[in-house]
Design a protein around this motif. Sequence first.
Motif, PDB file in Angstrom:
ATOM      1  N   LEU A 185      -6.745 -26.187 -42.053  1.00  0.00           N
ATOM      2  CA  LEU A 185      -5.083 -26.137 -42.460  1.00  0.00           C
ATOM      3  C   LEU A 185      -4.595 -25.276 -41.705  1.00  0.00           C
ATOM      4  O   LEU A 185      -3.597 -25.284 -41.008  1.00  0.00           O
ATOM      5  CB  LEU A 185      -5.129 -26.257 -43.974  1.00  0.00           C
ATOM      6  N   GLU A 186      -5.320 -24.145 -41.773  1.00  0.00           N
ATOM      7  CA  GLU A 186      -4.758 -22.860 -41.042  1.00  0.00           C
ATOM      8  C   GLU A 186      -4.535 -23.189 -39.472  1.00  0.00           C
ATOM      9  O   GLU A 186      -3.530 -22.716 -38.876  1.00  0.00           O
ATOM     10  CB  GLU A 186      -5.467 -21.500 -41.197  1.00  0.00           C
ATOM     11  N   PHE A 187      -5.581 -23.699 -38.785  1.00  0.00           N
ATOM     12  CA  PHE A 187      -5.416 -24.100 -37.456  1.00  0.00           C
ATOM     13  C   PHE A 187      -4.379 -25.008 -37.227  1.00  0.00           C
ATOM     14  O   PHE A 187      -3.736 -24.928 -35.931  1.00  0.00           O
ATOM     15  CB  PHE A 187      -6.784 -24.415 -37.072  1.00  0.00           C
ATOM     16  N   ALA A 188      -4.361 -25.969 -37.921  1.00  0.00           N
ATOM     17  CA  ALA A 188      -3.451 -26.941 -37.816  1.00  0.00           C
ATOM     18  C   ALA A 188      -1.854 -26.405 -37.889  1.00  0.00           C
ATOM     19  O   ALA A 188      -1.035 -26.896 -37.098  1.00  0.00           O
ATOM     20  CB  ALA A 188      -3.536 -28.229 -38.863  1.00  0.00           C
ATOM     21  N   GLY A 189      -1.712 -25.562 -38.675  1.00  0.00           N
ATOM     22  CA  GLY A 189      -0.550 -24.788 -38.874  1.00  0.00           C
ATOM     23  C   GLY A 189      -0.019 -23.958 -37.563  1.00  0.00           C
ATOM     24  O   GLY A 189       0.894 -24.036 -37.007  1.00  0.00           O
ATOM     25  N   LYS A 190      -1.191 -23.432 -37.169  1.00  0.00           N
ATOM     26  CA  LYS A 190      -1.071 -22.634 -35.637  1.00  0.00           C
ATOM     27  C   LYS A 190      -0.759 -23.631 -34.544  1.00  0.00           C
ATOM     28  O   LYS A 190       0.157 -23.234 -33.687  1.00  0.00           O
ATOM     29  CB  LYS A 190      -2.262 -21.823 -35.338  1.00  0.00           C
ATOM     30  N   VAL A 191      -1.295 -24.805 -34.418  1.00  0.00           N
ATOM     31  CA  VAL A 191      -0.872 -25.584 -33.474  1.00  0.00           C
ATOM     32  C   VAL A 191       0.593 -26.164 -33.579  1.00  0.00           C
ATOM     33  O   VAL A 191       1.056 -26.098 -32.572  1.00  0.00           O
ATOM     34  CB  VAL A 191      -2.032 -27.056 -33.543  1.00  0.00           C
ATOM     35  N   LEU A 192       1.075 -26.644 -34.813  1.00  0.00           N
ATOM     36  CA  LEU A 192       2.304 -26.702 -34.954  1.00  0.00           C
ATOM     37  C   LEU A 192       3.505 -26.023 -34.655  1.00  0.00           C
ATOM     38  O   LEU A 192       4.285 -26.003 -34.190  1.00  0.00           O
ATOM     39  CB  LEU A 192       2.643 -27.731 -36.246  1.00  0.00           C
ATOM     40  N   ASP A 193       3.124 -24.732 -35.141  1.00  0.00           N
ATOM     41  CA  ASP A 193       3.849 -23.396 -34.986  1.00  0.00           C
ATOM     42  C   ASP A 193       3.880 -22.903 -33.515  1.00  0.00           C
ATOM     43  O   ASP A 193       4.831 -22.292 -32.956  1.00  0.00           O
ATOM     44  CB  ASP A 193       3.656 -22.340 -35.672  1.00  0.00           C
ATOM     45  N   SER A 194       2.962 -23.437 -32.653  1.00  0.00           N
ATOM     46  CA  SER A 194       3.015 -23.217 -31.204  1.00  0.00           C
ATOM     47  C   SER A 194       4.166 -23.614 -30.393  1.00  0.00           C
ATOM     48  O   SER A 194       4.178 -23.561 -29.363  1.00  0.00           O
ATOM     49  CB  SER A 194       1.606 -23.523 -30.552  1.00  0.00           C
ATOM     50  N   GLY A 195       4.881 -24.608 -31.126  1.00  0.00           N
ATOM     51  CA  GLY A 195       5.866 -25.573 -30.399  1.00  0.00           C
ATOM     52  C   GLY A 195       5.418 -26.982 -29.989  1.00  0.00           C
ATOM     53  O   GLY A 195       5.996 -27.604 -29.126  1.00  0.00           O
ATOM     54  N   ALA A 196       4.367 -27.521 -30.578  1.00  0.00           N
ATOM     55  CA  ALA A 196       3.715 -28.447 -30.246  1.00  0.00           C
ATOM     56  C   ALA A 196       4.813 -29.812 -30.337  1.00  0.00           C
ATOM     57  O   ALA A 196       5.632 -29.761 -31.180  1.00  0.00           O
ATOM     58  CB  ALA A 196       2.625 -28.895 -31.416  1.00  0.00           C
ATOM     59  N   LEU A 197       4.907 -30.515 -29.135  1.00  0.00           N
ATOM     60  CA  LEU A 197       6.048 -31.482 -29.015  1.00  0.00           C
ATOM     61  C   LEU A 197       5.570 -32.475 -30.106  1.00  0.00           C
ATOM     62  O   LEU A 197       6.520 -33.207 -30.553  1.00  0.00           O
ATOM     63  CB  LEU A 197       6.110 -32.071 -27.582  1.00  0.00           C
TER      64      LEU A 197
END
Length: 512
Positions: A185-197
């Motif tokens: 969950l933490e990793f997925a949050g980082k991916v989305l917070d990175s500005g993922a389109l």
Amino acid sequence: MQAWSDGYMTDVEYTYGYYAELNPLRTRLALLNAGYAYPEIGTACELGFGQGLSINIHGAASSTEWFGTDFNPTQAAFAKELAGDPARAARIFDDAFDAFCNRSDLPDFDFISLHGIWSWISDANRAVIAEFIRRKLKVGGVLYISYNTQPGWAALAPLRDLLTGFSDTLAVPGLDTGKRIAASLEFAGKVLDSGALYGRANPAVTEHLKRLSSHPSNYLAHEYFNRDWMPMPFSQMADWMESLKLSFAGSAHYLDHVDALNLSGDQVKLLNEIPDKGFRETAKDFMVNQRFRRDYWIRGARRLTPLEQTERLRAQQVVLGTPLDKVVLKAKGMLLEADLKEEVYRPILDALSDYQPHYVSDIERAVVGHGVTISQILQALIILAGNGTIFPVQDEQAIRKARPETDAINARLCRQARYSTDMNYLASPVTGGGVLVPRLEQLFLLAREGGSSEPQEWARFASALLESQNQRILIEGKPVDSPAHQLEELGKQAAKFAEARLPLLQALGVAR
């Protein structure tokens, strides 16, 4: 992971949920509303019963003969322990689906049920279950099946792939399941917070991920982290079912039957222009963005004439399952929350206010002076049952037969409440199913069974038990500040329970 698990999560316990849709008695109102005949259900089967709370409650609370399997031996062992006397309980097995479905000692079934399992198994296992349904469901029998579906999961499915991908490839080796899930969950949050389109194109995904963090890890493990996971559109499910000679009868979720709660007028008009019933369901799923379906299918669906439908409705019994002063005249669907008409619902509720079973024909006579029609009564019953305000009732002979068994399983469940907050339902011989009874109420009942007659004695019993486990009750989401404060608050809750809830539970046969 062990080979016998076949890719299914086994190192984390499944949740201890109770699912009312698995109660065969519920089929009557739903099928009546859809205009179909329903069978008398003498034999029933649950495939994948999890911890076994539903199958045990339904086995104890009715005269139906229940069989079921869950391939996890830990869960099957708990279910057997909960069942009590094996001579009278549900027949519980820990067979894998292929072994269970090929047993030679099973009867044919009037009712077969699967809650969620269909979405988390392989196509090979789906084929085994389909063949079992083909061979073992009687003509006129009902299948209940619930499953994740499209289009509601369309935007969220890639998130699940991201979570499981991290868990399988990047999580630190040796982490237990709970920590792997948290890391995913933490990793997925980082991916989305990175500005993922992907997140920008699907803003609801970010909110969904935040909500996941509030769920317990055992729920997330079984919902998101099994090897097999397939949200199936209704059209694909229909292909499976039609090959088994099954016809779609309608949703097991009562409020799905009320268009005004779920659809706009234009949507209803558009659906009514679609002649094919199956494609109508597909279009409706798009309109409500359906994520989880709960469906009844019938082998040999027989349409009732309007007169048959009305006569069967009048012969149905129902009972009030909520204290009258706690009934809220609102209903919430996929589209809106609506206020229910006082002039229709209040006379019906007044007719049920003694908490005793009543035939619909008796309700009809009681409300005739208020101008309430039989069609209004039917929709009111569907909505009230969908809200959990009323329950269908089984016949008096079945109630008498079930009482010793419900007394026994309720005693076991209340004893379990001394250690656990997991199981918040008890069995009712009146409804043939489960009734919500939270842990504190179960502890009050346990104190009564031990000979305590006054609410303050029940409060002291519960307080001492919680203190021995260093636990505190919550008030407005916060734990109380001292044992004395806890005892005071428990006293208030016990008094309220004695006044309002206990008489209702006694009427439902849950308490003596």
